[in-house]
Scaffold this active site. Sequence first.
Site, PDB file in Angstrom:
ATOM      1  N   LEU A  19       0.831  -1.207   0.000  1.00  0.00           N
ATOM      2  CA  LEU A  19       0.000   0.000   0.000  1.00  0.00           C
ATOM      3  C   LEU A  19       0.869   1.263   0.000  1.00  0.00           C
ATOM      4  O   LEU A  19       0.347   2.373  -0.132  1.00  0.00           O
ATOM      5  CB  LEU A  19      -0.911   0.006   1.233  1.00  0.00           C
ATOM      6  CG  LEU A  19      -1.910  -1.150   1.281  1.00  0.00           C
ATOM      7  CD1 LEU A  19      -2.637  -1.160   2.624  1.00  0.00           C
ATOM      8  CD2 LEU A  19      -2.921  -1.053   0.145  1.00  0.00           C
ATOM      9  N   THR A  65      10.773  -3.394   3.293  1.00  0.00           N
ATOM     10  CA  THR A  65       9.904  -4.358   3.942  1.00  0.00           C
ATOM     11  C   THR A  65      10.500  -5.761   3.809  1.00  0.00           C
ATOM     12  O   THR A  65      11.624  -5.918   3.316  1.00  0.00           O
ATOM     13  CB  THR A  65       8.451  -4.218   3.397  1.00  0.00           C
ATOM     14  OG1 THR A  65       7.600  -5.052   4.155  1.00  0.00           O
ATOM     15  CG2 THR A  65       8.340  -4.576   1.931  1.00  0.00           C
ATOM     16  N   LYS A  69      14.755  -6.130   5.836  1.00  0.00           N
ATOM     17  CA  LYS A  69      14.985  -5.147   6.902  1.00  0.00           C
ATOM     18  C   LYS A  69      16.356  -5.311   7.577  1.00  0.00           C
ATOM     19  O   LYS A  69      16.976  -4.329   7.976  1.00  0.00           O
ATOM     20  CB  LYS A  69      13.861  -5.214   7.938  1.00  0.00           C
ATOM     21  CG  LYS A  69      12.538  -4.677   7.388  1.00  0.00           C
ATOM     22  CD  LYS A  69      11.472  -4.594   8.456  1.00  0.00           C
ATOM     23  CE  LYS A  69      10.217  -3.934   7.885  1.00  0.00           C
ATOM     24  NZ  LYS A  69       9.178  -3.716   8.891  1.00  0.00           N
ATOM     25  N   ASN A  90      13.442   0.151   8.329  1.00  0.00           N
ATOM     26  CA  ASN A  90      12.264   0.144   7.440  1.00  0.00           C
ATOM     27  C   ASN A  90      12.246   1.363   6.528  1.00  0.00           C
ATOM     28  O   ASN A  90      11.304   1.560   5.778  1.00  0.00           O
ATOM     29  CB  ASN A  90      10.955   0.027   8.233  1.00  0.00           C
ATOM     30  CG  ASN A  90      10.493   1.354   8.798  1.00  0.00           C
ATOM     31  OD1 ASN A  90      11.293   2.253   9.025  1.00  0.00           O
ATOM     32  ND2 ASN A  90       9.199   1.468   9.050  1.00  0.00           N
ATOM     33  N   ASP A 105       8.541   2.180  12.458  1.00  0.00           N
ATOM     34  CA  ASP A 105       7.380   1.341  12.822  1.00  0.00           C
ATOM     35  C   ASP A 105       6.874   1.657  14.229  1.00  0.00           C
ATOM     36  O   ASP A 105       5.678   1.798  14.455  1.00  0.00           O
ATOM     37  CB  ASP A 105       7.751  -0.154  12.748  1.00  0.00           C
ATOM     38  CG  ASP A 105       7.700  -0.679  11.318  1.00  0.00           C
ATOM     39  OD1 ASP A 105       6.979  -0.092  10.485  1.00  0.00           O
ATOM     40  OD2 ASP A 105       8.392  -1.676  11.037  1.00  0.00           O
ATOM     41  N   ALA A 131       6.739 -11.814  19.139  1.00  0.00           N
ATOM     42  CA  ALA A 131       8.085 -11.293  19.401  1.00  0.00           C
ATOM     43  C   ALA A 131       8.894 -11.239  18.115  1.00  0.00           C
ATOM     44  O   ALA A 131      10.111 -11.356  18.135  1.00  0.00           O
ATOM     45  CB  ALA A 131       8.782 -12.161  20.447  1.00  0.00           C
ATOM     46  N   ALA A 134       7.847  -6.828  14.007  1.00  0.00           N
ATOM     47  CA  ALA A 134       6.876  -5.771  14.330  1.00  0.00           C
ATOM     48  C   ALA A 134       6.715  -5.661  15.844  1.00  0.00           C
ATOM     49  O   ALA A 134       6.660  -4.558  16.400  1.00  0.00           O
ATOM     50  CB  ALA A 134       5.544  -6.075  13.666  1.00  0.00           C
ATOM     51  N   GLY A 247      -4.391  -2.062  12.405  1.00  0.00           N
ATOM     52  CA  GLY A 247      -3.022  -1.680  12.055  1.00  0.00           C
ATOM     53  C   GLY A 247      -2.901  -0.596  10.995  1.00  0.00           C
ATOM     54  O   GLY A 247      -1.781  -0.207  10.635  1.00  0.00           O
TER      55      GLY A 247
HETATM   56  P1  NDP Z   1       7.409 -12.090  12.159  1.00  0.00           P
HETATM   57  O1  NDP Z   1       7.323 -13.288  11.292  1.00  0.00           O
HETATM   58  O2  NDP Z   1       8.690 -11.362  12.315  1.00  0.00           O
HETATM   59  O3  NDP Z   1       6.906 -12.492  13.651  1.00  0.00           O
HETATM   60  C1  NDP Z   1       5.730 -13.218  13.850  1.00  0.00           C
HETATM   61  C2  NDP Z   1       5.494 -13.445  15.335  1.00  0.00           C
HETATM   62  O4  NDP Z   1       4.234 -14.097  15.481  1.00  0.00           O
HETATM   63  C3  NDP Z   1       6.536 -14.328  16.008  1.00  0.00           C
HETATM   64  O5  NDP Z   1       6.708 -13.906  17.318  1.00  0.00           O
HETATM   65  C4  NDP Z   1       5.878 -15.710  15.956  1.00  0.00           C
HETATM   66  O6  NDP Z   1       6.239 -16.531  17.058  1.00  0.00           O
HETATM   67  C5  NDP Z   1       4.426 -15.354  16.116  1.00  0.00           C
HETATM   68  N1  NDP Z   1       3.592 -16.362  15.438  1.00  0.00           N
HETATM   69  C6  NDP Z   1       3.548 -16.634  14.109  1.00  0.00           C
HETATM   70  N2  NDP Z   1       2.685 -17.619  13.875  1.00  0.00           N
HETATM   71  C7  NDP Z   1       2.182 -17.999  15.068  1.00  0.00           C
HETATM   72  C8  NDP Z   1       1.238 -18.983  15.474  1.00  0.00           C
HETATM   73  N3  NDP Z   1       0.659 -19.799  14.588  1.00  0.00           N
HETATM   74  N4  NDP Z   1       0.959 -19.105  16.800  1.00  0.00           N
HETATM   75  C9  NDP Z   1       1.545 -18.288  17.707  1.00  0.00           C
HETATM   76  N5  NDP Z   1       2.450 -17.345  17.382  1.00  0.00           N
HETATM   77  C10 NDP Z   1       2.758 -17.191  16.076  1.00  0.00           C
HETATM   78  O7  NDP Z   1       6.262 -11.103  11.609  1.00  0.00           O
HETATM   79  P2  NDP Z   1       6.194  -9.520  11.747  1.00  0.00           P
HETATM   80  O8  NDP Z   1       6.580  -9.157  13.117  1.00  0.00           O
HETATM   81  O9  NDP Z   1       6.889  -8.893  10.613  1.00  0.00           O
HETATM   82  O10 NDP Z   1       4.626  -9.243  11.510  1.00  0.00           O
HETATM   83  C11 NDP Z   1       3.659  -9.596  12.480  1.00  0.00           C
HETATM   84  C12 NDP Z   1       2.310  -8.984  12.087  1.00  0.00           C
HETATM   85  O11 NDP Z   1       2.385  -7.567  12.143  1.00  0.00           O
HETATM   86  C13 NDP Z   1       1.851  -9.341  10.687  1.00  0.00           C
HETATM   87  O12 NDP Z   1       0.472  -9.586  10.707  1.00  0.00           O
HETATM   88  C14 NDP Z   1       2.119  -8.080   9.891  1.00  0.00           C
HETATM   89  O13 NDP Z   1       1.225  -7.931   8.808  1.00  0.00           O
HETATM   90  C15 NDP Z   1       1.870  -7.011  10.940  1.00  0.00           C
HETATM   91  N6  NDP Z   1       2.593  -5.756  10.664  1.00  0.00           N
HETATM   92  C16 NDP Z   1       1.868  -4.606  10.581  1.00  0.00           C
HETATM   93  C17 NDP Z   1       2.488  -3.407  10.345  1.00  0.00           C
HETATM   94  C18 NDP Z   1       1.680  -2.148  10.260  1.00  0.00           C
HETATM   95  O14 NDP Z   1       2.215  -1.119   9.821  1.00  0.00           O
HETATM   96  N7  NDP Z   1       0.434  -2.163  10.680  1.00  0.00           N
HETATM   97  C19 NDP Z   1       3.967  -3.318  10.177  1.00  0.00           C
HETATM   98  C20 NDP Z   1       4.628  -4.609  10.279  1.00  0.00           C
HETATM   99  C21 NDP Z   1       3.952  -5.766  10.516  1.00  0.00           C
HETATM  100  P3  NDP Z   1       7.652 -17.332  17.136  1.00  0.00           P
HETATM  101  O15 NDP Z   1       8.655 -16.323  17.620  1.00  0.00           O
HETATM  102  O16 NDP Z   1       7.394 -18.394  18.138  1.00  0.00           O
HETATM  103  O17 NDP Z   1       7.922 -17.821  15.748  1.00  0.00           O
END
Ligand code: NDP
Length: 282
Positions: A19, A65, A69, A90, A105, A131, A134, A247
Amino acid sequence: MSGRTRVAGVIGYPVRHSLSPALHNAAFAALGLDWVYAAFEVPAGAGGDAVAAMRALGIEGLSVTMPHKDAAAAACDELSATAMLLGAVNCIRRDGSRLIGENTDGTGFIRSLREQAGMEPTGRRAVVLGAGGAARAVVVALAAHGASVTVVNRSAAAAERTAEVGNVAASAAGTSQGSVSVGTAEAVRDADLVVNATPLGMAHNDPLPTDPALLGEGQTVTDLIYRPQRTPFLDAAARAGATTLNGTGMLLFQAAEQFTMWTGHAAPVDAMAAAVGLAIAG
Ligand code: NDP
């Protein structure tokens, strides 16, 4: 466009769904700036080359993105304190031939919380679910603004790392109230603010990121997800009486800050919000 048009853009993979072009091109148009913002699909492993090309091509600024990063942070000449702490960039701005990496962010999240949910983070109890990248940006920003944060995550090691950087941010900011610990979902019950920073809710059949029975009135529940605009988690939080926020605001305000870094102009946030609303609806 002319020979004088200045160029900015986003690198990512995939990136066609981004976007950011809608947001930034709407902002350039609103202020009548001779700038253009493009999406560059850059495969994993080529992020460093794409960043270095800013110098040769004279690209003024890049948003960065997934999955670039970390590579972008390594390819910059200088990092802001937040980008260095997160090890993730970012946004890059070019100052002559020097490339400066930033991370907007977390500040985007805080501005969304303040302006769209009316919540000041200082002194609040926050729970961040997740964790990843984001989550880490949000935890660092909340801790630096004096919130007491509990990180709840599937893998303990990632939660510990996130808490560690959050505590570094709190002491660097000199706030006595900011702190981060690792905890369990039970912490949600006593939280003023709950943030879903996992991707759970993007796909149709995802489970909720935490038990909605832990949510209630007086809480602000935010989901970093903006597609869909209303996740089942936000619906459950609203039914429990919580104030909800998706978000989109974080996306909008992190872009607004990037726009100002590149152009030196205050971002036309209303025009950007309208453009992102149309792009999401369309
Ligand atoms: P990452 O892949 O870096 O992190 C994902 C996190 O979610 C990890 O901590 C992971 O746990 C956990 N996770 C993933 N799948 C599961 C599951 N099935 N059950 C439990 N925990 C789970 O992703 P990002 O941090 O980049 O993104 C996270 C979200 O934030 C996304 O939805 C993204 O779209 C959104 N976002 C929004 C932004 C905005 O501007 N609004 C900006 C950036 C991101 P584990 O450590 O155990 O793997």
